[in-house]
Design an enzyme around this catalytic site. Structure first.
Site, mmCIF file in Angstrom:
data_model
loop_
_atom_site.group_PDB
_atom_site.id
_atom_site.type_symbol
_atom_site.label_atom_id
_atom_site.label_comp_id
_atom_site.label_asym_id
_atom_site.label_seq_id
_atom_site.Cartn_x
_atom_site.Cartn_y
_atom_site.Cartn_z
ATOM 1 N N GLU A 112 0.827 -1.208 0.000
ATOM 2 C CA GLU A 112 0.000 0.000 0.000
ATOM 3 C C GLU A 112 0.860 1.256 0.000
ATOM 4 O O GLU A 112 1.976 1.246 0.506
ATOM 5 C CB GLU A 112 -0.829 0.080 1.287
ATOM 6 C CG GLU A 112 -1.559 -1.155 1.647
ATOM 7 C CD GLU A 112 -2.103 -1.104 3.071
ATOM 8 O OE1 GLU A 112 -2.771 -2.050 3.448
ATOM 9 O OE2 GLU A 112 -1.839 -0.128 3.800
ATOM 10 N N CYS A 125 3.191 8.371 1.754
ATOM 11 C CA CYS A 125 3.639 7.368 2.716
ATOM 12 C C CYS A 125 3.822 6.078 1.930
ATOM 13 O O CYS A 125 2.874 5.607 1.296
ATOM 14 C CB CYS A 125 2.563 7.220 3.798
ATOM 15 S SG CYS A 125 2.892 5.897 4.971
ATOM 16 N N CYS A 132 5.688 -7.457 7.080
ATOM 17 C CA CYS A 132 6.725 -6.993 8.007
ATOM 18 C C CYS A 132 6.998 -8.102 9.011
ATOM 19 O O CYS A 132 6.078 -8.792 9.447
ATOM 20 C CB CYS A 132 6.265 -5.728 8.745
ATOM 21 S SG CYS A 132 7.523 -5.056 9.863
ATOM 22 N N CYS A 136 4.862 -6.345 15.671
ATOM 23 C CA CYS A 136 4.218 -5.468 16.659
ATOM 24 C C CYS A 136 2.744 -5.898 16.747
ATOM 25 O O CYS A 136 2.052 -5.916 15.733
ATOM 26 C CB CYS A 136 4.332 -4.002 16.238
ATOM 27 S SG CYS A 136 6.035 -3.492 15.943
ATOM 28 N N CYS A 139 -0.375 -3.925 15.183
ATOM 29 C CA CYS A 139 -0.250 -3.426 13.808
ATOM 30 C C CYS A 139 -0.777 -4.450 12.815
ATOM 31 O O CYS A 139 -0.446 -5.637 12.882
ATOM 32 C CB CYS A 139 1.217 -3.121 13.531
ATOM 33 S SG CYS A 139 1.587 -2.889 11.786
ATOM 34 N N CYS A 363 -1.688 1.515 8.466
ATOM 35 C CA CYS A 363 -0.688 0.705 7.797
ATOM 36 C C CYS A 363 -1.114 -0.758 7.785
ATOM 37 O O CYS A 363 -1.334 -1.360 8.815
ATOM 38 C CB CYS A 363 0.623 0.881 8.551
ATOM 39 S SG CYS A 363 1.785 -0.443 8.407
HETATM 40 S S1 SF4 Z 1 4.353 -1.191 13.372
HETATM 41 FE FE1 SF4 Z 1 3.826 -2.789 11.857
HETATM 42 S S2 SF4 Z 1 4.914 -2.221 9.981
HETATM 43 FE FE2 SF4 Z 1 5.824 -1.041 11.673
HETATM 44 S S3 SF4 Z 1 7.544 -2.327 12.374
HETATM 45 FE FE3 SF4 Z 1 5.797 -2.907 13.664
HETATM 46 S S4 SF4 Z 1 4.872 -4.672 12.591
HETATM 47 FE FE4 SF4 Z 1 6.221 -3.627 11.132
#
Ligand code: SF4
Length: 391
Positions: A112, A125, A132, A136, A139, A363
């Site tokens: 995206e 962005c 990823c 986290c 997220c 995100c």
């Molecule tokens: S917030 Fe999401 S995109 Fe950013 S580093 Fe953590 S898991 Fe990865």
């Protein structure tokens, strides 16, 4: 506290080679393009000509490069302009000032990008990885894991495409020229270090070598990969570093940002202060406000003590929850008290504009929904709202 995996799989490790895209002119600097064009039997000046179309005029379709002879155009397009991004969906909200694009890459991965128009600037962005590996837990992108690193050209092409959208006048009330780029889409940019640095060099090189953006208008976010922060400081680039801290204490940060199990808060902040000292750029501290998780007054005070007197600015990000998530945004009174305490400590603090909420603006949310509109996918993956960076 839950214990979460710390170290992501390296997608570039031998034996796990992902399907990277074909080479594109944005992977190469101008001398590299000249060498390739010459190898193809074309005059070297064609490298500049085709680069002018791509970076100067924001033309990505070889068919529109009509000053190139037809035979040369096909040959050059095949070698330098393979299609990297296929649009799956484009959505607009905020009266057209926010536009989000979902792309399919050549191997089927989805990524995206977001375009945000303001009265005085236009920001994109962009994503640096498909998925990823940083895990986290709040997220959307982190829940799906890492598919692969993007190539430098896949990163740059997002910006060039959206710069073209801005130049078409599609973002009412904003200047037509892209001015800011933030690496805050999908992925951890510093986990794809060399390609991200190459992409930055293309973004800041003057046309026709690159897009000609100001280094000071580029922001690279990181969860805190300490060796990579130190390496970035030595690149002779003065881009802004945005550190996604999200908690001032190791106990909570070990959970919210699992890489903290490897590099602790004190070590990450040390690297950030060294970055600020070397580059002269104030560090942006990103802090997602999560209800009853990291928004207590004592955590505001602790954060204030860690940052007081440092070259830092705090961006509080109201969490953009999705249905079914156990994570929710802090209430406005709690958020205001957090801001008050930080400012009382002498720390410059703002609350982030949350663009694009009604279009899965956080995100990873749009890619999580994919092109199937899966409600299950939407509900399972909360995220942080689309982020823009004041510089
Ligand atoms: S917030 Fe999401 S995109 Fe950013 S580093 Fe953590 S898991 Fe990865």
């Amino acid at each position: 506290m839950t214990s979460l995996p710390v170290i992501p799989v390296d997608p570039d490790a031998p034996g796990r080679r992902p399907a990277m895209p074909p080479r594109h002119l944005a992977d190469l600097d101008l001398p590299g393009r000249r060498a390739l064009v010459t190898e193809l039997g074309e005059p070297a000046f064609r490298a500049r000509q085709i680069s002018h179309h791509y970076f100067g005029r924001l033309v990505r379709d070889p068919a529109e490069m009509t000053d190139l002879p037809a035979a040369s155009r096909d040959r050059l397009a095949g070698a330098l302009l393979p299609r990297l991004l296929t649009p799956v969906r484009e959505l607009a909200c905020d009266d057209g000032a926010t536009r989000k694009a979902l792309w399919r890459l050549h191997d089927g991965s989805l990524v995206e990008s977001v375009l945000m128009g303001y009265p005085d600037r236009v920001t994109v962005c962009i994503s640096s990885q498909a998925g990823c590996g940083m895990a986290c837990p709040f997220c959307a992108t982190g829940q799906a894991g890492l598919t692969r690193n993007l190539s430098a050209a896949e990163i740059v092409d997002q910006a060039v495409y959206l710069a073209g959208v801005a130049a078409s006048g599609a973002v009412a009330g904003s200047p037509p020229r892209l001015s800011h780029v933030v690496f805050m889409g999908m992925g951890e940019p510093l986990a794809n270090y060399s390609r991200v640095v190459t992409a930055i060099r293309r973004l800041v090189a003057p046309a026709p070598e690159g897009l000609g953006l100001s280094q000071r208008h580029i922001t690279v976010s990181t969860v805190g990969l300490v060796p990579a922060i130190r390496r970035l400081a030595s690149e002779d680039l003065s881009v802004t570093l945005a550190l996604s801290l999200h908690a001032p204490d190791d106990e909570l940060r070990d959970e919210l940002v699992p890489v903290n199990q490897r590099w602790k808060v004190a070590e990450v902040l040390d690297a950030a202060w060294d970055y600020a000292a070397t580059t002269g750029r104030r560090v942006s501290i990103e802090y997602a406000m999560i209800k009853d998780v990291n928004d207590q007054p004592w955590r505001a005070d602790l954060l204030g003590r860690l940052l007081a007197g440092r070259s830092a600015h705090v961006n509080l990000i109201p969490l953009n929850p999705t249905p079914g998530s156990r994570w929710d945004a802090s209430s406005k009174p709690v958020e205001r008290e957090f801001v008050r305490r930080l400012r009382e400590s002498g720390v410059s603090t703002t609350v982030r504009d949350t663009r694009g909420r009604e279009i899965d603006g956080a995100c990873g949310q749009l890619a999580a929904a994919g092109d199937s509109d899966s409600e299950a996918a939407r509900g399972a993956r909360p995220g942080v709202a689309v982020r823009d960076q004041e510089t």
